[in-house]
Write an enzyme that holds these catalytic residues in place. Sequence first.
Site, mmCIF file in Angstrom:
data_model
loop_
_atom_site.group_PDB
_atom_site.id
_atom_site.type_symbol
_atom_site.label_atom_id
_atom_site.label_comp_id
_atom_site.label_asym_id
_atom_site.label_seq_id
_atom_site.Cartn_x
_atom_site.Cartn_y
_atom_site.Cartn_z
ATOM 1 N N ARG A 88 -5.253 2.847 2.269
ATOM 2 C CA ARG A 88 -6.689 3.061 2.452
ATOM 3 C C ARG A 88 -7.438 1.894 1.814
ATOM 4 O O ARG A 88 -7.024 1.378 0.775
ATOM 5 C CB ARG A 88 -7.130 4.364 1.784
ATOM 6 C CG ARG A 88 -6.525 5.603 2.393
ATOM 7 C CD ARG A 88 -6.915 6.851 1.645
ATOM 8 N NE ARG A 88 -6.380 6.819 0.279
ATOM 9 C CZ ARG A 88 -6.441 7.819 -0.572
ATOM 10 N NH1 ARG A 88 -7.039 8.942 -0.240
ATOM 11 N NH2 ARG A 88 -5.923 7.717 -1.777
ATOM 12 N N ARG B 103 -11.114 4.963 0.504
ATOM 13 C CA ARG B 103 -11.063 5.770 -0.725
ATOM 14 C C ARG B 103 -12.143 5.233 -1.646
ATOM 15 O O ARG B 103 -12.199 4.029 -1.915
ATOM 16 C CB ARG B 103 -9.675 5.652 -1.369
ATOM 17 C CG ARG B 103 -9.541 6.270 -2.755
ATOM 18 C CD ARG B 103 -9.743 7.783 -2.703
ATOM 19 N NE ARG B 103 -9.287 8.456 -3.905
ATOM 20 C CZ ARG B 103 -10.004 8.607 -5.015
ATOM 21 N NH1 ARG B 103 -11.221 8.101 -5.098
ATOM 22 N NH2 ARG B 103 -9.503 9.264 -6.034
ATOM 23 N N GLU C 168 -10.570 18.539 -5.184
ATOM 24 C CA GLU C 168 -9.888 18.728 -3.907
ATOM 25 C C GLU C 168 -10.606 19.807 -3.109
ATOM 26 O O GLU C 168 -11.248 20.693 -3.681
ATOM 27 C CB GLU C 168 -8.436 19.124 -4.141
ATOM 28 C CG GLU C 168 -7.624 18.029 -4.796
ATOM 29 C CD GLU C 168 -7.600 16.748 -3.989
ATOM 30 O OE1 GLU C 168 -7.268 16.778 -2.789
ATOM 31 O OE2 GLU C 168 -7.941 15.690 -4.559
#
Length: 167
Positions: free
Chosen positions: A95, A49, A57
């Site tokens: 992540r 990330r 998005e």
Amino acid sequence: MTRPIATLALLLLLALPVWAGQPIPARCVDAVDGDSLRVELDGVLVDVRLLGIDAPEYDQAPWGEVATAFAKDWCARAGVVGLELDVQERDRYRRTLAYVWSGQSMLNLELIQRGLAVPYTWPPNVAHATEIAAAQDQARAARAGFWKDGGLAQSPHDFRKVKSVGE
């Protein structure tokens, strides 16, 4: 991910502090979206990330698709990248949190400069917060990316919240 591979990936991530202060070399496999990558680290696929930013998005038209396409292209061109960690190494989804470099180019910063992401700082990870904020000011002044339309109608964070309520 199968259990043995997940365990191996976790062990590799636990070894990351050995690299403190040095970018960790990895092969950029693909961009998942505008602010997430998949890299190969010592033969194991690791989700990353991007720190300090939040990209629209994918279904936050049209900018989610544009940010994702840019990240995919950047990743393909970069090949081997350096992962620069900050204080917190992983998020709640496990992540790896990183600033991603190819030579002198930081993907996180480039997305901001091109008006394809907004700053998203979550302390204690603030190593590049000042330069990311300055890059947004410059992108806004230059009317880059979504700034040519005055910015996003809704922040990616708010978009995710509204979307999750509707699902």
